[in-house]
Motif scaffolding. Sequence first.
Motif, short mmCIF file in Angstrom:
data_model
loop_
_atom_site.label_atom_id
_atom_site.label_comp_id
_atom_site.label_asym_id
_atom_site.label_seq_id
_atom_site.Cartn_x
_atom_site.Cartn_y
_atom_site.Cartn_z
N ALA A 21 42.44 36.99 50.08
CA ALA A 21 43.71 37.49 50.61
C ALA A 21 45.03 37.35 49.46
N ARG A 22 44.98 35.96 49.16
CA ARG A 22 46.13 35.68 48.16
C ARG A 22 46.07 36.58 46.90
N LEU A 23 44.89 36.64 46.30
CA LEU A 23 44.52 37.12 44.97
C LEU A 23 45.01 38.79 45.24
N ALA A 24 44.23 39.23 46.38
CA ALA A 24 44.62 40.76 46.63
C ALA A 24 45.99 40.78 46.84
N ARG A 25 46.85 39.99 47.46
CA ARG A 25 48.43 40.35 47.58
C ARG A 25 48.90 40.17 46.15
N GLU A 26 48.57 39.38 45.19
CA GLU A 26 49.12 39.34 43.87
C GLU A 26 48.68 40.63 43.41
N ARG A 27 47.35 41.14 43.34
CA ARG A 27 47.12 42.07 42.50
C ARG A 27 48.27 43.19 43.15
N LEU A 28 48.47 43.45 44.49
CA LEU A 28 48.99 44.88 44.98
C LEU A 28 50.18 44.57 44.73
N GLU A 29 50.77 43.45 44.67
CA GLU A 29 52.27 43.10 44.45
C GLU A 29 52.60 43.60 43.02
N GLN A 30 51.36 43.05 42.17
CA GLN A 30 51.56 43.68 40.71
C GLN A 30 51.77 44.88 40.63
N GLU A 31 50.83 45.79 41.21
CA GLU A 31 50.57 47.08 41.22
C GLU A 31 51.90 47.84 41.92
N ALA A 71 47.54 48.99 52.02
CA ALA A 71 46.73 47.99 51.48
C ALA A 71 47.17 46.54 52.02
N LEU A 72 48.55 46.43 51.86
CA LEU A 72 49.36 45.30 52.24
C LEU A 72 49.38 45.14 53.80
N PRO A 99 42.81 47.83 43.69
CA PRO A 99 43.27 46.57 44.65
C PRO A 99 43.55 47.56 46.06
N TYR A 100 43.84 49.03 46.12
CA TYR A 100 44.09 49.47 47.25
C TYR A 100 42.98 50.42 47.60
N ALA A 101 41.73 50.21 47.32
CA ALA A 101 40.49 50.96 47.64
C ALA A 101 40.28 50.84 49.45
N ARG A 102 40.29 51.83 49.71
CA ARG A 102 39.97 51.99 51.30
C ARG A 102 38.27 52.00 51.30
#
Length: 112
Positions: A21-31, A71-72, A99-102
């Motif tokens: 979840a932390r990695l995903a959040r980092e990717r999403l925030e970068q995106e 996604a967030l 990273p935001y794939a549904r």
Amino acid sequence: MTVNDATRGTADDRRPGGTGARLARERLEQERHARTAELAVLESRGDLRSDEAALTRFDTLRKTLEEVEAALARLDAGTYGICEGCNEPIPEGRLEILPYARFCVRCQQRRR
Ligand SMILES: [Zn+2]
């Protein structure tokens, strides 16, 4: 757990607070950061109505940002990384690219 698991994250730890979840959040925030910056550049050019390509890009960026926000929200809700079509975990490799794939690849293809 191997070092690889710890850095890549697994479906199990995509829950809020988990490594995934932390990695995903980092990717999403970068995106979000990258898209917002690109959007700002487009907006700074002023009137885009005569520039079809820029307008299309503008719409795409806005939709992507909506997807990133959604996604967030899923990350907070603990449903991130679960395919909305089949309820199976979306493979980590796909989430690294998108990273935001549904949906998983199979369900995404079925929707086209
Ligand atoms: Zn699926």
